[in-house]
Motif scaffolding. Structure first.
Motif, PDB file in Angstrom:
ATOM      1  N   VAL A   1      -4.333  -4.150   1.135  1.00 33.50           N
ATOM      2  CA  VAL A   1      -5.328  -3.115   0.856  1.00 33.50           C
ATOM      3  C   VAL A   1      -5.955  -2.603   2.153  1.00 33.50           C
ATOM      4  CG1 VAL A   1      -7.554  -2.608  -0.243  1.00 33.50           C
ATOM      5  CG2 VAL A   1      -5.804  -3.899  -1.494  1.00 33.50           C
TER       6      VAL A   1
ATOM      7  N   ALA B   1      -7.918  -4.674  -8.178  1.00 28.27           N
ATOM      8  CA  ALA B   1      -8.242  -3.937  -6.960  1.00 28.27           C
ATOM      9  C   ALA B   1      -9.722  -3.586  -6.934  1.00 28.27           C
ATOM     10  CB  ALA B   1      -7.391  -2.672  -6.863  1.00 28.27           C
TER      11      ALA B   1
ATOM     12  N   CYS C   1      -0.569  -0.961  -3.478  1.00 28.84           N
ATOM     13  CA  CYS C   1      -0.605  -2.391  -3.155  1.00 28.84           C
ATOM     14  C   CYS C   1      -0.122  -3.280  -4.305  1.00 28.84           C
ATOM     15  CB  CYS C   1      -2.017  -2.783  -2.724  1.00 28.84           C
ATOM     16  SG  CYS C   1      -2.544  -1.900  -1.248  1.00 28.84           S
TER      17      CYS C   1
ATOM     18  N   ALA D   1      -4.447   0.690  -5.983  1.00 28.31           N
ATOM     19  CA  ALA D   1      -3.786  -0.228  -6.911  1.00 28.31           C
ATOM     20  C   ALA D   1      -2.276   0.030  -6.931  1.00 28.31           C
ATOM     21  CB  ALA D   1      -4.377  -0.079  -8.311  1.00 28.31           C
TER      22      ALA D   1
ATOM     23  N   LEU E   1      -1.317  -3.798  -7.350  1.00 28.23           N
ATOM     24  CA  LEU E   1      -2.399  -4.548  -7.977  1.00 28.23           C
ATOM     25  C   LEU E   1      -2.809  -3.837  -9.253  1.00 28.23           C
ATOM     26  CD1 LEU E   1      -4.631  -5.031  -4.802  1.00 28.23           C
ATOM     27  CD2 LEU E   1      -3.203  -6.781  -5.883  1.00 28.23           C
TER      28      LEU E   1
END
Length: 138
Positions: A39, A67, A60, A57, A62
């Protein structure tokens, strides 16, 4: 040296310091996760424009919820800040990414110190001992 011979805090400063201590472990873990999940590095590539929660999100890998939890802690710790609903990497986040001493200390604390510190109270008692590292791995 008279540094430790008086209470340096007024009431507001003292309660602020107490809150930093109370939330310190969560901030540490969230900061480590923000770095390890990419992030912070992603935010760096976004520059001053920053990125939305959904963009972070997705980039990355997630969940938006996960996130968001990490970024909320990052905001509180100064790792990032908000500009028009976009998260922008802050100076603290840049140091966690690039400063060699900060990186080494963060990794050392995460991998060597964090789990054993849960046993600190027992270790400080008269009968306490420091557990072997192998004893902590389950």
């Amino acid at each position: 040296m008279n540094h430790y011979q008086a209470d340096p805090y007024n009431a507001l400063e003292a309660i602020s310091e107490a809150q930093k201590i109370a939330f310190g472990p969560m901030l540490f873990q969230a900061s480590w996760c923000l770095r390890e999940t990419g992030v912070l590095a992603f935010l760096e590539t976004c520059g001053s424009r920053g990125a939305s929660l959904a963009e972070i999100a997705l980039a990355c890998e997630l969940s938006e919820y996960g996130a968001g939890v990490l970024l909320d802690m990052g905001l509180g710790g100064g790792l990032c800040y908000l500009t028009d609903e976009h998260y922008v990497l802050g100076r603290v986040g840049k140091y966690l990414l690039h400063d060699a001493m900060s990186r080494v200390n963060l990794d050392f604390t995460q991998h060597v110190c964090y789990q054993p510190l849960a046993h600190l109270r027992r270790c400080c008692s008269n009968q306490g001992t420091i557990p072997q590292f192998g004893d902590l791995i389950s």
